[in-house]
Design a protein around this motif. Sequence first.
Motif: not given
Length: 430
Positions: A238-243, A61-66, A276-279
């Motif tokens: 419907v979705v998890t936090p990662t989804e 979830a972290i790189p996705m939210f970033v 990618c850099e921030i994550s």
Amino acid sequence: MSYDALGGILFSLFVLLLLAGVPLAVTLGLAGTVVVAFADLGLSSVPLNVYNSISKYPLLAIPMFVLAGIIFERAGIAGSMVRFAASIVGPRRGGLAATAILVAMILGGISGSGPAASSAVGAVMIPQMLKAGYPRGFAASVVAAGGSTDILIPPSIAFVIYSMLVPAASVPALFAAGMVPGILAGLALIGGSIWLARRHQVGNEAEQARPPFWKSLREAIWALMAPVIILGSLRTGVVTPTEAAVLAVVYGFVIGVVVYRSLTLRTIYEVLVEACEISAVILTIMALASVFAVASNALGSFEHMANFLVHSISSEVLMLLAINLILLLAGMFVDGISIFFVFLPLFIPIMQHYQWDPVWFGVLMTLNIALGQFHPPVGLNLVVTCKLAGTSIESTTYWAFALVLFMASVLLLCTFVPSVVMWLPRVLGY
């Protein structure tokens, strides 16, 4: 060598490396590795701990939210939301400041990243505020303060990290708990910025025309729907936090490419590289902090320190005030994510001693981190907005500290009236 002596080496080395200017991630990893070697805890466990600390599905979830935050920043949706917020606030002294904070709060329901929101809102609002006669330090402080609410208003990267470190606090419960404090913090900052503008007679946008409400709403509707879709899908299960994070990315790409048509192939490439850099920075800190945690847990250092604090401060009220003070001071020098890794091992035994709700305590810590994001001299949001405003952090000192006081009133309210934080999670059944 005794464990007490090794504990002294661990923390002495940690402080010395920080004072020498070594990056925090390297400091945590190096100090922990040295003590693991001296204590004969098995050097072969170090790479295994580094890998295990970040090889967890929820951390996706972290790189996705970033990535979602950067997409919405580059897609240009901030401009449409600024016009919509301005149609609500209207042309009045302090109106642009209130508009900036309101837009940052809305972005909080999309990106969950304070620096991302500060950059997106600042690029649009700071030139307008300077044109209207606001001091550069004031403009930078207001936008940075507004961006700090983004780690409270769900979705929040900070809450995802806290949940990883404190499994008893689920991500949906933390998201629900952060909603009311985040809105209250935003309202406090809006009131504070308007009061400061009127008290010091800065800015005058009275001559500007109010944007038409319905037209502005139609332009901003795609951006306004983002938090509704993300949080609504989470609430319905419907979705998890990662989804949900992946859903935010897909939605951002769709409106950026199809609706606003502002994301070109080159822009998408730049967005992916920046994400990618921030994550990588966030996950590197998490990975190397695990080495420090293994060393300190094996030595029992944080438990000894926690016991010392519990026996030294007998009052629960004084303990809460002391924890808030420690976090506020740390926020002046340490970035928000690092605060979790440095202080949670110390605070978890104290939280368990007083039987505090881990969800409530997580919101308190995140509120303190939010304050630290625009707290001179090292507020990360301030670094971003000062660059956009073309001014120094020193010029923001008065304005930023004034806004810190307004937001600190919400921190005290949430500290001593826990129902403010826990009401919504209980209503939603978390």
